[in-house]
Design an enzyme around this catalytic site. Structure first.
Site, PDB file in Angstrom:
ATOM      1  N   ASP A 321     -44.409   9.025 -16.803  1.00  0.00           N
ATOM      2  CA  ASP A 321     -43.580   9.832 -15.909  1.00  0.00           C
ATOM      3  C   ASP A 321     -43.355   9.037 -14.629  1.00  0.00           C
ATOM      4  OD1 ASP A 321     -42.321  11.732 -14.340  1.00  0.00           O
ATOM      5  OD2 ASP A 321     -43.636  13.377 -14.957  1.00  0.00           O
ATOM      6  N   ARG A 323     -41.145   9.812 -12.206  1.00  0.00           N
ATOM      7  CA  ARG A 323     -40.410  10.603 -11.223  1.00  0.00           C
ATOM      8  C   ARG A 323     -41.149  10.684  -9.887  1.00  0.00           C
ATOM      9  NH1 ARG A 323     -39.549  15.896 -14.840  1.00  0.00           N
ATOM     10  NH2 ARG A 323     -41.695  15.302 -15.352  1.00  0.00           N
TER      11      ARG A 323
END
Length: 406
Positions: A321, A323
């Protein structure tokens, strides 16, 4: 072929076209043709009494299963028009711009039936505060953001939202805030700018009240000001969803993830009449959990070769991930928020959204349970089941199982 076709020809064409589209995206186009036939026969459905709980259903809803034939159409002509699906009274959807996206459009719940979702209290200041086992990497300094324009967006069901477009000093992408409720405003948008006229302010959306033909001032009039004072003040923080862009799940009907369903369900919950506090969807342009669309498509091919969604990212030498949520924190601060209820299954996102110094405090986590698990439509597919299983087992996502039917 003649220019004008008969109703039966159009209905056949709609049925063939509908078989190529995922059922959870658009209402049955054949039902639209049936509705046209009903109108020709003098039987018009009452929109105020239609069932809205499952707009993506493949069948026209009738009280008895015996009333369904093999093609999903009702054979009991004595049934009242109010038992028809809402899709039966709408024009056929466009392939380029579907009239409905999964699983429904904002505000489509029956107000007397559905209440606001229940939240679980959280406190990131405590180790046992329900905010995830990981410590997300936080930015030392929040980005500078500015809302440069907003516009009112009426939806197909009558619910309204305000779309805010933001620029920032860390990337060249245009991130968005979708705002439900008239009391949530952007500070940077409302701030006066040197040399601008009243028309400049109206055009960029820095006005109070509503626009109408002939309006010349951005300030609110006395009647509008009095009405705003008389409106009921919210007793709890607004519902907030931090949503990362997913072209495949939101636009091209992908069944590899539930992103499209989550976006629509968030908008629907925020549009409920019972939600007096309003709502905000922060829409971040972080495709593929931050790796971009091209790399995401490569990851899809690796998934077809046997990897799960986490393994595929790692094989491409990306984080599971990638983000960041500093932009979301800064945008929420610009929208005047200090406390929020966060609509998410990812407890690690709670601390990430709060900011380095807890500029935003998350008071509740509201679960986003797949609609198919709750028996309320949605969709099922082997790919999305594997995707959800990986998020729960490898990424620590949680679901509020108490919200499922017993």
């Amino acid at each position: 072929m003649p220019v004008s076709e008969s109703g039966s020809q159009r209905g056949a064409d709609f049925s063939q076209e509908d078989s190529q589209l995922p059922s959870f995206y658009s209402p049955r186009t054949k039902a639209t043709a049936d509705a046209e036939a009903d109108r020709r026969n003098g039987s018009v459905a009452d929109l105020s009494t239609l069932s809205l709980s499952n707009p993506g259903s493949n069948r026209r809803i009738v009280p008895s299963k015996d009333a369904d034939n093999d093609d999903g159409a009702s054979t009991d002509t004595s049934r009242p028009p109010s038992s028809l699906q809402i899709g039966a009274s709408l024009p056929p959807p466009s392939l380029l711009s579907p009239a409905f996206t999964p699983p429904s459009t904002p505000g489509s719940a029956t107000p007397s039936v559905e209440k606001e979702p229940r939240g679980v209290p959280v406190d990131s200041s405590k180790p046992t505060g329900g905010c995830g086992r990981n410590k997300p990497k936080l930015l030392e300094t929040l980005p500078h953001v500015e809302c440069i324009v907003r516009a009112r967006i009426p939806t197909t069901t009558g619910a309204e939202m305000f779309l805010h477009l933001y620029t920032n000093n860390v990337d060249n992408k245009e991130h968005l805030a979708i705002v439900f409720g008239g009391k949530i405003r952007s500070r940077s948008l409302d701030a006066p700018r040197p040399g601008e006229t009243e028309m400049d302010r109206l055009v960029r959306g820095a006005y109070t009240g509503r626009l109408f033909p002939g309006r010349t001032t951005s300030s609110v009039n006395n009647n509008d000001a009095q009405q705003e004072k008389e409106e009921e003040e919210p007793t709890q923080p607004p519902l907030v969803r931090i949503h990362s862009e997913c072209y495949t799940g939101e636009t091209v009907w992908s069944a590899r993830c539930d992103c499209g369903e989550q976006l629509d369900e968030a908008a629907r919950l925020m549009s409920l009449p019972s939600n007096k506090a309003g709502g905000i969807i922060i829409y971040l342009r972080q495709e593929g959990r931050g790796i971009g669309l091209g790399e995401k498509l490569k990851a899809y091919n690796l998934q077809d070769l046997g990897s799960d969604t986490v393994e595929a990212n790692l094989l491409l030498r990306h984080p599971a991930d990638a983000r960041s949520y500093g932009l979301a924190t800064a945008m929420l601060m610009d929208l005047g928020q200090k406390e929020i209820r966060l609509l998410t299954n990812n407890p690690d996102k709670i601390r990430a959204v709060e900011g380095p110094n807890r500029e935003i405090v998350v008071t509740e986590r509201v679960a986003m349970v797949p609609l198919s698990w709750k028996g309320r439509g949605g969709f099922r597919a082997p790919e999305v089941e594997g995707y959800l299983k990986t998020k729960i087992e490898k990424m620590g996502h949680m679901l509020d199982m108490a919200s499922l039917p017993s």
